[in-house]
Design a protein around this motif. Sequence first.
Motif, PDB file in Angstrom:
ATOM      1  N   MET A   1       0.867  -1.195  -0.129  1.00 11.31           N
ATOM      2  CA  MET A   1      -0.064  -0.039  -0.048  1.00 11.31           C
ATOM      3  C   MET A   1       0.817   1.422  -0.068  1.00 11.31           C
ATOM      4  SD  MET A   1      -3.097  -0.651  -0.227  1.00 11.31           S
ATOM      5  CE  MET A   1      -3.917   0.697   0.564  1.00 11.31           C
ATOM      6  N   VAL A   2       1.854   1.183   0.795  1.00  7.45           N
ATOM      7  CA  VAL A   2       2.750   2.440   0.672  1.00  7.45           C
ATOM      8  C   VAL A   2       3.357   2.726  -0.479  1.00  7.45           C
ATOM      9  CG1 VAL A   2       4.857   3.321   1.741  1.00  7.45           C
ATOM     10  CG2 VAL A   2       3.365   2.008   3.339  1.00  7.45           C
ATOM     11  N   PHE A   3       3.934   1.344  -1.199  1.00  3.21           N
ATOM     12  CA  PHE A   3       4.395   1.603  -2.676  1.00  3.21           C
ATOM     13  C   PHE A   3       3.546   2.287  -3.803  1.00  3.21           C
ATOM     14  CE2 PHE A   3       5.833  -0.054  -6.739  1.00  3.21           C
ATOM     15  CZ  PHE A   3       6.769   0.682  -7.033  1.00  3.21           C
ATOM     16  N   LYS A   4       2.405   1.666  -3.538  1.00  3.00           N
ATOM     17  CA  LYS A   4       1.213   2.329  -4.314  1.00  3.00           C
ATOM     18  C   LYS A   4       0.914   3.672  -4.212  1.00  3.00           C
ATOM     19  CE  LYS A   4      -3.439   1.350  -5.822  1.00  3.00           C
ATOM     20  NZ  LYS A   4      -4.720   0.505  -5.458  1.00  3.00           N
ATOM     21  N   GLY A   5       0.886   4.183  -2.951  1.00  2.48           N
ATOM     22  CA  GLY A   5       0.724   5.464  -2.424  1.00  2.48           C
ATOM     23  C   GLY A   5       1.718   6.704  -3.143  1.00  2.48           C
ATOM     24  N   VAL A   6       3.032   6.068  -2.915  1.00  2.00           N
ATOM     25  CA  VAL A   6       4.100   6.870  -3.375  1.00  2.00           C
ATOM     26  C   VAL A   6       4.179   7.119  -4.932  1.00  2.00           C
ATOM     27  CG1 VAL A   6       6.747   6.991  -3.476  1.00  2.00           C
ATOM     28  CG2 VAL A   6       5.613   6.175  -1.331  1.00  2.00           C
ATOM     29  N   THR A   7       4.024   6.029  -5.568  1.00  2.00           N
ATOM     30  CA  THR A   7       3.904   5.882  -6.861  1.00  2.00           C
ATOM     31  C   THR A   7       2.656   6.856  -7.446  1.00  2.00           C
ATOM     32  OG1 THR A   7       2.592   3.835  -6.995  1.00  2.00           O
ATOM     33  CG2 THR A   7       5.060   3.766  -7.210  1.00  2.00           C
ATOM     34  N   GLN A   8       1.649   6.646  -6.714  1.00  2.00           N
ATOM     35  CA  GLN A   8       0.321   7.520  -7.242  1.00  2.00           C
ATOM     36  C   GLN A   8       0.437   9.082  -6.762  1.00  2.00           C
ATOM     37  OE1 GLN A   8      -3.299   6.588  -5.101  1.00  2.00           O
ATOM     38  NE2 GLN A   8      -4.584   7.155  -6.853  1.00  2.00           N
ATOM     39  N   LEU A   9       1.167   9.343  -5.846  1.00  2.00           N
ATOM     40  CA  LEU A   9       1.544  10.694  -5.386  1.00  2.00           C
ATOM     41  C   LEU A   9       2.585  11.242  -6.638  1.00  2.00           C
ATOM     42  CD1 LEU A   9       1.486  13.119  -3.566  1.00  2.00           C
ATOM     43  CD2 LEU A   9       3.617  12.130  -2.313  1.00  2.00           C
ATOM     44  N   ALA A  10       3.642  10.471  -6.956  1.00  3.14           N
ATOM     45  CA  ALA A  10       4.563  10.914  -8.012  1.00  3.14           C
ATOM     46  C   ALA A  10       3.657  11.320  -9.163  1.00  3.14           C
ATOM     47  CB  ALA A  10       5.568   9.814  -8.197  1.00  3.14           C
ATOM     48  N   ALA A  11       2.893  10.420  -9.664  1.00 10.30           N
ATOM     49  CA  ALA A  11       1.882  10.565 -10.845  1.00 10.30           C
ATOM     50  C   ALA A  11       1.270  11.844 -10.735  1.00 10.30           C
ATOM     51  CB  ALA A  11       1.212   9.426 -11.280  1.00 10.30           C
ATOM     52  N   LEU A  12       0.575  11.965  -9.694  1.00 11.20           N
ATOM     53  CA  LEU A  12      -0.222  12.995  -9.533  1.00 11.20           C
ATOM     54  C   LEU A  12       0.644  14.478  -9.591  1.00 11.20           C
ATOM     55  CD1 LEU A  12      -3.033  11.682  -7.053  1.00 11.20           C
ATOM     56  CD2 LEU A  12      -3.390  12.131  -9.475  1.00 11.20           C
ATOM     57  N   THR A  13       1.667  14.192  -8.832  1.00 12.82           N
ATOM     58  CA  THR A  13       2.601  15.473  -8.932  1.00 12.82           C
ATOM     59  C   THR A  13       2.929  16.138 -10.303  1.00 12.82           C
ATOM     60  OG1 THR A  13       3.556  14.871  -6.980  1.00 12.82           O
ATOM     61  CG2 THR A  13       4.915  16.105  -8.225  1.00 12.82           C
ATOM     62  N   VAL A  14       3.330  15.033 -11.167  1.00 12.50           N
ATOM     63  CA  VAL A  14       3.616  15.276 -12.699  1.00 12.50           C
ATOM     64  C   VAL A  14       2.309  16.359 -13.246  1.00 12.50           C
ATOM     65  CG1 VAL A  14       3.899  14.492 -14.931  1.00 12.50           C
ATOM     66  CG2 VAL A  14       4.966  13.593 -12.959  1.00 12.50           C
TER      67      VAL A  14
END
Length: 303
Positions: A1-14
């Motif tokens: 869940m943590v990894f999914k959240g980090v990657t999702q945050l990175a995508a949304l940051t872009v």
Amino acid sequence: MVFKGVTQLAALTVLGLILAIIGLLIFKAWPAFHTFGFKFFTSTEWDPVSDQYSALTSIYGTLVTSAIALIIAVPVSFGIALFVTELAPAWLRRPVSTAVELLAAIPSIIYGMWGLFVFAPLFAEKVQPWITAHLGKWPLIGSLFQGPPIGIGVFTAGLILAIMVIPFVTSVMRDVFDVVPLVLKESAYGIGCTTWEVMWRVVLPYTRVGVVGGIMLGLGRALGETMAVTFVIGNSHDISKALFMPGNTISSTLANEFSEAVGEKYTSSLIALGLILFLVTFVVLAIAKLLLIRVAAREGAKT
């Protein structure tokens, strides 16, 4: 869940960064759009003295130089990729491929300096007079090749852009040509096809999506190139049918005038040009993506 959240945050940051850039450009460009209205897109006037600005000249230069670059770069890139993948001896493939990739690593300002100090004088003395003498009197296209032999202009900028685009398009074409199953090419050779027929009837249809993607990648590079174009295009705010006459692009106008812009309308007009370049690039790449999806769907339907 943590990894999914980090990657999702990175995508949304872009996504957030893109929206922030668009929002800032619209906010800063609004005074120009509000002052000049739709005339900003249709007029050729650019006069800092009387505080009158428009974008048509820069849009025209951007599209024409990019078109010239692709017209020259695509067939050359196809020839290089064909030679490297099908015709070159094994000992020559690696040096040629490395040389092409090194061209992409040269900074654009070096291309601009080379174009201004080496290519432009040579072009003015040798190439342009020859082209004008032999093509300048042709009907329909003759007027495109008129103009004084000064070496710099829209055509020279497009030519320099073509040299800069060739490594990107060539690399993509070479890589996609290499993934064609060997059995397909051997089958074509087995029934008597020539190398050209194998490339045209087997390799190119199989790699059509990748080839189009490579061309669009080169187009995106050509639309946004700044320094090399600024050196050789002549930086004139006039639209001329002759390709040898000076002109400008959106990026060259920004590079030349942003540091000297004084006043809200002047600065806002330059930011509006930046917004237009962003939108033009976005639309071109979106069309390319839709084209790729359509081609892929059609090929999937065939199989």
